[in-house]
Design a protein around this motif. Structure first.
Motif, PDB file in Angstrom:
ATOM      1  N   VAL A  32      -0.177   3.434  -9.288  1.00 40.00           N
ATOM      2  CA  VAL A  32      -1.242   2.497  -8.924  1.00 40.00           C
ATOM      3  C   VAL A  32      -1.027   2.038  -7.483  1.00 40.00           C
ATOM      4  O   VAL A  32       0.012   1.485  -7.143  1.00 40.00           O
ATOM      5  N   SER A  33      -2.007   2.268  -6.639  1.00 38.22           N
ATOM      6  CA  SER A  33      -1.872   1.966  -5.218  1.00 38.22           C
ATOM      7  C   SER A  33      -2.073   0.481  -4.947  1.00 38.22           C
ATOM      8  O   SER A  33      -2.944  -0.166  -5.536  1.00 38.22           O
ATOM      9  N   ALA A  34      -1.241  -0.033  -4.027  1.00 40.30           N
ATOM     10  CA  ALA A  34      -1.407  -1.408  -3.576  1.00 40.30           C
ATOM     11  C   ALA A  34      -2.510  -1.505  -2.536  1.00 40.30           C
ATOM     12  O   ALA A  34      -2.967  -2.602  -2.207  1.00 40.30           O
ATOM     13  N   GLY A  35      -2.939  -0.368  -1.990  1.00 38.70           N
ATOM     14  CA  GLY A  35      -3.971  -0.374  -0.955  1.00 38.70           C
ATOM     15  C   GLY A  35      -3.384  -0.773   0.384  1.00 38.70           C
ATOM     16  O   GLY A  35      -2.561  -1.686   0.470  1.00 38.70           O
ATOM     17  N   GLY A  36      -3.769  -0.084   1.426  1.00 38.77           N
ATOM     18  CA  GLY A  36      -3.242  -0.410   2.751  1.00 38.77           C
ATOM     19  C   GLY A  36      -1.800   0.029   2.907  1.00 38.77           C
ATOM     20  O   GLY A  36      -1.286   0.851   2.148  1.00 38.77           O
ATOM     21  N   ALA A  37      -1.118  -0.533   3.905  1.00 37.61           N
ATOM     22  CA  ALA A  37       0.270  -0.160   4.173  1.00 37.61           C
ATOM     23  C   ALA A  37       0.987  -1.299   4.879  1.00 37.61           C
ATOM     24  O   ALA A  37       0.365  -2.125   5.554  1.00 37.61           O
ATOM     25  N   LEU A  38       2.302  -1.356   4.697  1.00 35.84           N
ATOM     26  CA  LEU A  38       3.143  -2.296   5.443  1.00 35.84           C
ATOM     27  C   LEU A  38       3.376  -1.702   6.818  1.00 35.84           C
ATOM     28  O   LEU A  38       4.096  -0.716   6.964  1.00 35.84           O
ATOM     29  N   ALA A  39       2.775  -2.268   7.835  1.00 36.38           N
ATOM     30  CA  ALA A  39       2.874  -1.734   9.194  1.00 36.38           C
ATOM     31  C   ALA A  39       3.752  -2.640  10.046  1.00 36.38           C
ATOM     32  O   ALA A  39       3.409  -3.796  10.295  1.00 36.38           O
ATOM     33  N   GLY A  40       4.877  -2.123  10.462  1.00 39.75           N
ATOM     34  CA  GLY A  40       5.772  -2.881  11.330  1.00 39.75           C
ATOM     35  C   GLY A  40       6.406  -4.083  10.667  1.00 39.75           C
ATOM     36  O   GLY A  40       6.836  -5.009  11.360  1.00 39.75           O
TER      37      GLY A  40
END
Length: 283
Positions: free
Chosen positions: A263-271
């Motif tokens: 299950v995707s959290a959506g988006g991404a942790l960027a930096g």
């Protein structure tokens, strides 16, 4: 007409009953019954053996390498019967190889010895594994990056197979590790696991705090969850926060009454260098 009677263990035992004197032919029949070390297995015997193995319920490893010369990669498989098997992966000419496991599932798969050449320039080894058709685990190693440890756990095969791919890759620059600290807070009694994916880097599912060692090929991490909610009547929400300023970054909902897989959290942790995941029942 002469018939070809099948030789069985029971038949052979009758030749050596008390008071009997086995003949030369019976001794020859006994010897022919066994496969000896120097025997050459015929194509027919190999096909029969392969068909019998395919009918077994044993798990197996699929492996493939590319741009590999004399490197050797040893992988250990441990079954619940306590048996260890070592598979040494070398050059496969980019052809997928299949080898069966002894014992029965679950199988714990880990590395042993990776005997690799010293890489220079911008070349790195790339390891990618996938258990059944689920999540993957990926790493770059060699050159200026840390080696794969001798007891690195690749995961547990609960069903059938693990696929392992190893290649020698050339990039346009030197690659460095980045580290993001993840704190995992599960406020339910359900086992919830998460996995993180970056560029050429991904981690197996875990249910604890972790520190990534992803790469500066791209400073981002996608997050996925899995949990068995077949006996649960409430949805569970998992939120990811920037732990440095307590800002909500993204969230995912786990659906009740079913198995939630990838299950995707959506988006991404960027930096992000410090993050916190909190999972709790939705109100």
């Amino acid at each position: 007409m002469e018939t070809n009677e099948i030789t069985t263990r029971e038949k052979l035992k009758t030749y050596f009953e008390t008071g009997k004197y086995p003949t030369e032919g019976q001794f020859a029949e006994l010897i022919d019954f066994f496969s000896l070390k120097d025997d050459i297995v015929s194509n027919k015997e190999l096909v029969t053996l392969a068909n019998n193995l395919a009918a077994l319920d044993n798990g197996y490893i699929l492996y493939n390498t590319s741009n590999i010369e004399n490197e050797k990669f040893a992988i250990v498989v441990h079954s619940k019967e306590g048996e260890d098997q070592i598979f040494t992966i070398g050059k496969t000419e980019n052809k997928e190889q299949k080898r069966y496991f002894q014992g029965s599932a679950p199988y714990t798969v880990r590395t042993k010895d990776f005997l690799v050449n010293q890489l220079e320039g911008h070349r790195y080894y790339y390891l990618n594994t996938q258990i059944d058709d689920g999540a993957t685990m990926s790493r770059l190693f060699g050159n200026n990056l840390p080696p794969i440890p001798g007891d690195f756990e690749m995961g547990t095969v609960e069903n059938k197979k693990i696929s392992v791919r190893i290649s020698n890759e050339d990039f346009d620059r030197k690659i460095s590790n980045l580290h993001t600290h993840l704190t995992f807070v599960n406020k339910t009694e359900i086992l919830i696991e998460y996995a993180l994916y970056g560029n050429y880097w991904s981690n197996r599912y875990v249910s604890e705090d972790m520190v990534t060692d992803h790469y500066d090929l791209g400073d981002f991490l996608a997050c996925f969850y899995r949990a068995d909610l077949t006996e649960v009547s409430k949805a569970i929400e998992c939120r990811i926060y920037d732990a440095d300023n307590d800002t909500l970054l993204m969230k995912a909902s786990l659906i009740p009454g079913q198995k939630n897989i990838n299950v995707s959290a959506g988006g991404a942790l960027a930096g992000i260098r410090n993050a916190r995941i909190e999972c709790q029942y939705e109100s």
